[in-house]
Scaffold this motif. Structure first.
Motif, PDB file in Angstrom:
ATOM      1  N   UNK A   2      19.902  -5.173   6.090  1.00 49.57           N
ATOM      2  CA  UNK A   2      19.428  -4.614   4.819  1.00 49.57           C
ATOM      3  C   UNK A   2      18.147  -3.806   5.024  1.00 49.57           C
ATOM      4  N   UNK A   3      17.227  -4.339   5.808  1.00 44.31           N
ATOM      5  CA  UNK A   3      15.955  -3.652   6.048  1.00 44.31           C
ATOM      6  C   UNK A   3      16.131  -2.456   6.983  1.00 44.31           C
ATOM      7  N   UNK A   4      16.997  -2.584   7.977  1.00 38.94           N
ATOM      8  CA  UNK A   4      17.268  -1.441   8.851  1.00 38.94           C
ATOM      9  C   UNK A   4      17.880  -0.292   8.046  1.00 38.94           C
ATOM     10  N   UNK A   5      18.755  -0.633   7.120  1.00 37.12           N
ATOM     11  CA  UNK A   5      19.363   0.401   6.275  1.00 37.12           C
ATOM     12  C   UNK A   5      18.300   1.106   5.440  1.00 37.12           C
ATOM     13  N   UNK A   6      17.375   0.330   4.875  1.00 35.89           N
ATOM     14  CA  UNK A   6      16.296   0.928   4.083  1.00 35.89           C
ATOM     15  C   UNK A   6      15.409   1.815   4.958  1.00 35.89           C
ATOM     16  N   UNK A   7      15.101   1.351   6.171  1.00 40.43           N
ATOM     17  CA  UNK A   7      14.271   2.147   7.086  1.00 40.43           C
ATOM     18  C   UNK A   7      14.969   3.449   7.443  1.00 40.43           C
ATOM     19  N   UNK A  28       0.819  -1.211   0.000  1.00 41.30           N
ATOM     20  CA  UNK A  28       0.000   0.000   0.000  1.00 41.30           C
ATOM     21  C   UNK A  28       0.858   1.269   0.000  1.00 41.30           C
ATOM     22  N   UNK A  29       2.066   1.180   0.544  1.00 43.75           N
ATOM     23  CA  UNK A  29       2.918   2.380   0.668  1.00 43.75           C
ATOM     24  C   UNK A  29       4.374   1.898   0.663  1.00 43.75           C
ATOM     25  N   UNK A  30       4.955   1.771  -0.519  1.00 44.78           N
ATOM     26  CA  UNK A  30       6.250   1.106  -0.653  1.00 44.78           C
ATOM     27  C   UNK A  30       7.408   1.869  -0.011  1.00 44.78           C
ATOM     28  N   UNK A  31       7.263   3.176   0.175  1.00 47.74           N
ATOM     29  CA  UNK A  31       8.349   3.957   0.781  1.00 47.74           C
ATOM     30  C   UNK A  31       8.104   4.241   2.270  1.00 47.74           C
ATOM     31  N   UNK A  32       7.264   3.450   2.894  1.00 48.02           N
ATOM     32  CA  UNK A  32       6.912   3.606   4.303  1.00 48.02           C
ATOM     33  C   UNK A  32       8.052   3.031   5.147  1.00 48.02           C
ATOM     34  N   UNK A  33       8.640   3.857   6.016  1.00 56.41           N
ATOM     35  CA  UNK A  33       9.812   3.432   6.782  1.00 56.41           C
ATOM     36  C   UNK A  33       9.510   2.396   7.860  1.00 56.41           C
ATOM     37  N   UNK A  34       8.363   2.530   8.545  1.00 52.39           N
ATOM     38  CA  UNK A  34       8.082   1.677   9.705  1.00 52.39           C
ATOM     39  C   UNK A  34       8.001   0.185   9.369  1.00 52.39           C
ATOM     40  N   UNK A  35       7.328  -0.239   8.275  1.00 51.16           N
ATOM     41  CA  UNK A  35       7.316  -1.675   7.965  1.00 51.16           C
ATOM     42  C   UNK A  35       8.714  -2.225   7.681  1.00 51.16           C
ATOM     43  N   UNK A  95      13.518   7.079   6.486  1.00 54.29           N
ATOM     44  CA  UNK A  95      13.056   7.871   7.632  1.00 54.29           C
ATOM     45  C   UNK A  95      14.125   8.798   8.163  1.00 54.29           C
ATOM     46  N   UNK A  96      14.797   9.510   7.274  1.00 52.58           N
ATOM     47  CA  UNK A  96      15.882  10.401   7.665  1.00 52.58           C
ATOM     48  C   UNK A  96      15.473  11.328   8.816  1.00 52.58           C
ATOM     49  N   UNK A  97      16.260  11.298   9.892  1.00 49.75           N
ATOM     50  CA  UNK A  97      16.071  12.186  11.040  1.00 49.75           C
ATOM     51  C   UNK A  97      14.753  11.979  11.794  1.00 49.75           C
ATOM     52  N   UNK A 124      20.651  -1.312  13.523  1.00 57.56           N
ATOM     53  CA  UNK A 124      21.671  -1.732  12.556  1.00 57.56           C
ATOM     54  C   UNK A 124      23.020  -1.858  13.260  1.00 57.56           C
ATOM     55  N   UNK A 125      23.382  -0.849  14.040  1.00 65.68           N
ATOM     56  CA  UNK A 125      24.667  -0.870  14.739  1.00 65.68           C
ATOM     57  C   UNK A 125      24.726  -1.980  15.780  1.00 65.68           C
TER      58      UNK A 125
END
Length: 271
Positions: free
Chosen positions: A232-237, A206-213, A241-243, A254-255
């Motif tokens: 990989x998914x944490x990096x995408x999130x 429904x929202x491909x650029x949604x950070x939370x999923x 979701x910058x800042x 990720x860290x």
């Protein structure tokens, strides 16, 4: 003279309702110079100061209004908001509970503010109770569901309740990406990875650029021990979701996964 004062107070009320608190304040003060025992004038003055974020002045005016009429719930409600603005959170809770007891309407506004205040003082059990009250009165706003789901997952470790609440969110918002994300997140917390993946991927459909999923899918793979997919998914999130709080949490996770991998590698080399 009485009629003139009443007219000025009515005009002041119209100004404050029209987001002109400076004008309202001046009109009301003109009345109060001659007529101190005028409850409604003190209420409007207190509300004007509240709109101006002059919380101490608002408190002084509203406490005077409450002294003149100790039963009026509207005075209590505004005074609770002023106390909250002045960081007197316990006082705010006490007077808002009293406003609720005295029949303030709409009730949902009191419950919502109480939920926020209990959250601020870290009484998460009471906060979640109040958030659920808000939802029972108005389930049409999906935002009302987000914080209590988070509380049940991250603060009081009741993922089953998070799932029940997220299911209710989805029932009321069946086409919303956030609703699917909430349910997927709750499923991850319950280690129900099949349903978690299904709902989180639906959220992304429904929202491909949604950070939370992305963040919650990363958490799912981390819990399953698939650190490569998790990173990989944490990096995408993080990138999506910058800042934002989601982006910041993604970076932290990720860290943490990277450090875990390094420790495992070190231990394998030692032994």
């Amino acid at each position: 003279a009485g009629e003139d004062a009443h007219l000025k107070v009515l005009v002041a009320r119209a100004f404050v309702q029209s987001d002109e608190p400076h004008i309202a304040k001046e009109l009301v003060w003109a009345v109060l110079k001659d007529t101190r025992d005028y409850r409604d004038a003190w209420i409007i003055l207190g509300y004007s100061y509240l709109k101006l974020k002059q919380y101490k002045e608002s408190i002084d005016a509203l406490e005077e209004a409450l002294r003149q009429d100790p039963e009026k719930p509207e005075t209590m409600f505004y005074l609770g908001l002023a106390y909250a603005g002045d960081d007197r959170l316990e006082d705010a809770i006490e007077i808002l509970e009293l406003a609720q007891k005295n029949g303030y309407e709409p009730k949902v506004h009191v419950e919502q503010k109480l939920a926020e205040l209990y959250f601020q003082i870290e009484d998460y059990d009471k906060a979640s109770e109040k958030y659920e009250e808000v939802i029972s009165m108005n389930a049409t706003k999906l935002d009302y569901f987000i914080r209590p789901v988070w509380i049940y997952i991250d603060k009081i470790n009741q993922p089953e309740k998070a799932t029940q609440l997220a299911q209710k969110a989805l029932l009321n918002h069946p086409d919303n990406a956030m609703a699917y994300n909430l349910l997927g997140w709750a499923h991850v917390a319950n280690n129900d990875f099949i349903n978690a993946k299904k709902n989180l991927e639906k959220s992304l459909d429904l929202h491909e650029s949604f950070d939370a999923p992305h963040l919650n899918l990363g958490w799912m793979y981390e819990k399953q021990g698939d650190f490569r997919k998790a990173k990989e998914l944490y990096k995408q999130a993080f990138e999506l979701g910058q800042e934002s709080p989601v982006g910041n949490l993604a970076a932290q996770r990720y860290n943490a996964v990277l450090e875990m991998e390094q420790n495992q590698s070190f231990m394998a080399n030692v032994f």
